[in-house]
Design a protein around this motif. Structure first.
Motif, mmCIF file in Angstrom:
data_model
loop_
_atom_site.group_PDB
_atom_site.id
_atom_site.type_symbol
_atom_site.label_atom_id
_atom_site.label_comp_id
_atom_site.label_asym_id
_atom_site.label_seq_id
_atom_site.Cartn_x
_atom_site.Cartn_y
_atom_site.Cartn_z
ATOM 1 N N LEU A 56 1.010 -1.395 -0.109
ATOM 2 C CA LEU A 56 -0.022 0.004 0.090
ATOM 3 C C LEU A 56 0.769 1.247 -0.034
ATOM 4 O O LEU A 56 0.517 2.003 -0.715
ATOM 5 C CB LEU A 56 -0.951 0.115 1.254
ATOM 6 C CG LEU A 56 -2.241 0.949 1.166
ATOM 7 C CD1 LEU A 56 -2.783 1.004 -0.081
ATOM 8 C CD2 LEU A 56 -3.043 0.683 2.593
ATOM 9 N N ARG A 60 0.637 3.816 -2.958
ATOM 10 C CA ARG A 60 0.348 5.477 -2.848
ATOM 11 C C ARG A 60 1.455 6.382 -3.010
ATOM 12 O O ARG A 60 1.184 7.536 -3.669
ATOM 13 C CB ARG A 60 0.057 5.563 -1.028
ATOM 14 C CG ARG A 60 -0.991 5.123 -0.520
ATOM 15 C CD ARG A 60 -1.225 5.219 0.737
ATOM 16 N NE ARG A 60 -2.446 4.775 1.454
ATOM 17 C CZ ARG A 60 -2.671 4.156 2.988
ATOM 18 N NH1 ARG A 60 -1.440 4.319 3.769
ATOM 19 N NH2 ARG A 60 -3.718 3.986 3.341
ATOM 20 N N ALA A 128 -1.690 -3.995 -3.945
ATOM 21 C CA ALA A 128 -2.544 -2.974 -3.694
ATOM 22 C C ALA A 128 -2.423 -2.107 -4.935
ATOM 23 O O ALA A 128 -1.828 -1.960 -5.810
ATOM 24 C CB ALA A 128 -1.813 -2.117 -2.729
ATOM 25 N N VAL A 130 -4.116 1.631 -5.806
ATOM 26 C CA VAL A 130 -4.463 3.134 -5.462
ATOM 27 C C VAL A 130 -4.811 4.077 -6.795
ATOM 28 O O VAL A 130 -3.914 4.219 -7.580
ATOM 29 C CB VAL A 130 -3.212 3.555 -4.552
ATOM 30 C CG1 VAL A 130 -3.789 5.163 -4.357
ATOM 31 C CG2 VAL A 130 -3.042 2.814 -3.374
ATOM 32 N N GLU A 136 -8.736 2.645 -2.514
ATOM 33 C CA GLU A 136 -7.416 1.966 -2.452
ATOM 34 C C GLU A 136 -7.965 0.494 -2.087
ATOM 35 O O GLU A 136 -8.877 0.554 -1.384
ATOM 36 C CB GLU A 136 -6.646 2.510 -1.181
ATOM 37 C CG GLU A 136 -5.979 3.948 -1.066
ATOM 38 C CD GLU A 136 -5.448 4.290 0.028
ATOM 39 O OE1 GLU A 136 -4.649 5.351 -0.186
ATOM 40 O OE2 GLU A 136 -5.658 3.790 0.941
#
Length: 202
Positions: A56, A60, A128, A130, A136
């Motif tokens: 994550l 990000r 992940a 995003v 998310e």
């Protein structure tokens, strides 16, 4: 760059994997690019305690820096006899990053006295996605198997040459790419992201 998704990696094999999976699942209209294809930005070190935290954080950073929807993964080997290690430290198990041979030798050495019936392990991948200013999503894929005592096979990377998936006699490094994609931890995680990636393509 509409219809573009950034896979936050410099690993050409991971890029190829995501492109093959999208093609195999019939997802059209999505261009997958890697970090080498975008302007460089500062990449934070992987300091998370879990695969999910690391994936994550990477996604990000990449989405914020580029404005593109970003996919990132963190994956590794969890050996039962080592209490789930090397885990998030898999790529730097010897203390430096990305020395596959040295990492593999260290794990083999640590497992040298472990009997065959206790050499269970799993590859784990958290992926992940995003979307800048949007959602998310974090998913997880696992692939169970056994660790053998000597390397076999030239495909794959990392710990693939000593990992024999459950129900298989070949190592992960002896499977052809399509077979590996269909079964692997990363393949499972990336397929779990497909509904969200398909939405980006449309």
């Amino acid at each position: 760059m509409s219809g573009t998704v950034l896979l936050a990696t410099r690993n050409a094999k991971k890029l190829g994997e995501l492109r093959r999976i999208l093609a195999a699942e019939g997802v059209a209209g999505l261009d997958v690019v890697g970090l080498a294809d975008v302007e460089e930005f500062p990449e934070a070190p992987e300091t998370g305690a879990t695969f999910e935290e690391n994936a994550l954080a990477k996604a990000r950073d990449a989405a914020a820096a580029t404005g593109l929807p970003a996919v990132a993964d963190d994956s590794g080997l969890a050996a039962d006899a080592l209490n789930g290690m090397p885990g998030v430290l898999s790529a730097r198990w010897v203390g430096r990053h990305g020395d596959d041979d040295a990492n593999l030798d260290l794990v083999l050495g640590q497992l040298a006295d472990v009997p065959d019936e206790r050499r269970g392990a799993g590859f784990v991948c958290a992926a992940a996605l995003v979307v800048p200013g949007g959602a998310e999503t974090v998913v997880r894929g696992e692939w169970r198997g056994t660790l053998i005592r000597e390397r076999r096979g030239a495909n794959g990377f990392g710990y693939d040459p000593i990992f024999v998936p459950d129900g298989e006699s070949r190592t992960s490094a002896e499977l052809d790419p399509a077979e590996k994609d269909a079964a692997s931890h990363r393949g499972r995680a990336l397929r779990a992201l497909l509904p969200h990636l398909t939405a980006l393509a449309s």
